[in-house]
Design an enzyme around this catalytic site. Structure first.
Site, mmCIF file in Angstrom:
data_model
loop_
_atom_site.group_PDB
_atom_site.id
_atom_site.type_symbol
_atom_site.label_atom_id
_atom_site.label_comp_id
_atom_site.label_asym_id
_atom_site.label_seq_id
_atom_site.Cartn_x
_atom_site.Cartn_y
_atom_site.Cartn_z
ATOM 1 N N THR A 126 1.028 -1.145 0.018
ATOM 2 C CA THR A 126 -0.090 0.092 0.006
ATOM 3 C C THR A 126 0.667 1.257 0.038
ATOM 4 O O THR A 126 1.979 1.204 0.586
ATOM 5 C CB THR A 126 -0.711 0.115 1.260
ATOM 6 N N TYR A 152 -1.210 0.293 10.200
ATOM 7 C CA TYR A 152 -1.678 -0.338 8.868
ATOM 8 C C TYR A 152 -0.560 -0.316 7.953
ATOM 9 O O TYR A 152 0.012 -1.367 7.416
ATOM 10 C CB TYR A 152 -2.684 0.182 8.059
#
Ligand code: UDP
Length: 348
Positions: A126, A152
């Site tokens: 990501t 995350y």
């Protein structure tokens, strides 16, 4: 015929990528999903469209005994690893869960890939690994420093590092090749959807949506009463965050292009690619476009920033264009919103 294993194949990105592989290759697909955030409907759609090409194994990635039994039973040529928890905000409250579920589970399945001679591993990473890079005139490149500002992003950064270092592991006898895709903001629904009828299409399903385009379209289709803009004083043109939105089908096709790229290389064991369009839209701009395209108005409140959100993430995507045959087809916010809106109407 090659067999590939897709973890998280019942989720949004995993199912669209599985559809792309089913459509454009003759590979057999085994999906692992614990259905915690994935949907059986996605598997059923793929299975109906491409009978006898895929199998679902309902396994949790933390169940090492069940996982190893699967690797013993079946030889896999490649693994596409999507299964992960993916909310920035949730990760701020449950960091250990993110490290457990994302980083430790990735390490475990990667070890099995080395042990059982899987040749290619494609990892869903990501743009959140970059954190909040400053003063980048040409967007974020793959060489930009990794300084994630939320668990995350950190869970994915550590996974990347473990995978790259793992290539040197003594178990890596066949020289596994690794592709890491750093996604920017994905949205939209499958462009193969036609005359959406019950259980006959693919798009973003969500038990508790947090992503901007999905949330706004849930408002436009009256599934929610209102939404919020999180933060209006960011150092951007209109004070709201900027993101690089990419259509789900273009993101799915990037996986096959990277797969083919890994097949074509001999000397390099890993490569990292940003996947986005290289242009940004602000939160306000996205919401205005959604109201215009859907011709629906809905209540938008202004709220303080969400924990862990960087102001601006725009990818420099020259590398994937240069090294692979990737040619995005739906590079346009309107196409993204229209396809997502049709899907959201169908879910109503
Ligand atoms: N956002 C917002 N309201 C929402 C959902 C998201 O203002 O209901 C903002 C969020 O703060 C971020 C941007 O939209 O700046 C994109 O957020 P999203 O959750 O879609 O993706 P992320 O970039 O966090 O992965």
């Amino acid at each position: 015929m090659e067999t590939i294993l897709i973890t998280g194949g019942c989720g949004y990105i995993g199912s669209h990528t599985a559809l792309h592989f089913l459509k454009y290759t003759d590979k057999k697909i085994i999906i692992i999903d614990n259905l915690s955030s994935g949907f059986l409907e996605n598997f059923n759609y793929l299975d109906k469209k491409y009978p006898n090409r895929l199998i679902l194994e309902k396994i949790d990635l933390s169940d090492l005994v069940a996982l190893e039994a699967l690797f013993k039973k079946q030889k896999f040529d490649a693994l596409l690893h999507f299964a992960a928890a993916l909310s920035v905000e949730e990760s701020m409250h449950m960091p250990l869960w993110y490290y457990q579920n994302n980083t430790i589970n990735t390490t475990n399945i990667f070890k099995l890939c080395l042990k059982y001679g899987v040749e290619k591993f494609i990892f869903s990473s990501t743009a959140a690994v970059y954190g909040e890079p400053k003063n980048l005139d040409n967007g974020i490149t793959e060489d930009t420093n990794l300084m994630p500002i939320n668990p995350y992003g950190a869970s994915k950064m550590m996974s990347e590092r473990i995978l790259i270092d793992g290539l040197m592991d003594i178990q890596n006898k066949i020289g596994l090749k690794l592709g890491i895709l750093r996604y920017f903001n994905v949205a939209g629904a499958s462009m193969d959807n036609q005359n959406l009828t019950k259980n006959d299409g693919l798009g973003q399903r969500s038990k508790n949506a947090t992503h901007l385009i999905k949330v706004a379209l849930e408002c436009a289709t009256k599934k929610r009463e209102k939404m919020a803009i999180f933060g209006t004083n960011y150092p951007t043109k209109d004070g709201t965050c900027i993101r690089d939105y990419i259509h789900i089908d273009d993101l799915a096709s990037a996986h096959l292009c990277v797969y083919d790229y890994l097949d074509s290389i001999e000397n390099r064991e890993f490569e990292i690619f940003n996947v986005g369009y290289g242009c940004g839209h602000s939160v306000k701009e996205v919401i205005e476009n959604i109201k215009l395209i859907t011709k629906k108005d809905f209540c938008v409140e202004l709220k303080p920033p969400r924990l862990g959100d960087p102001a601006k993430l725009i990818g420099n995507v020259e590398k994937i264009f240069k090294k692979t045959k990737w040619k995005p087809k739906f590079n346009d916010l309107e196409t993204i919103i229209k396809s997502a809106y049709e899907w959201e109407c169908y879910l109503s």
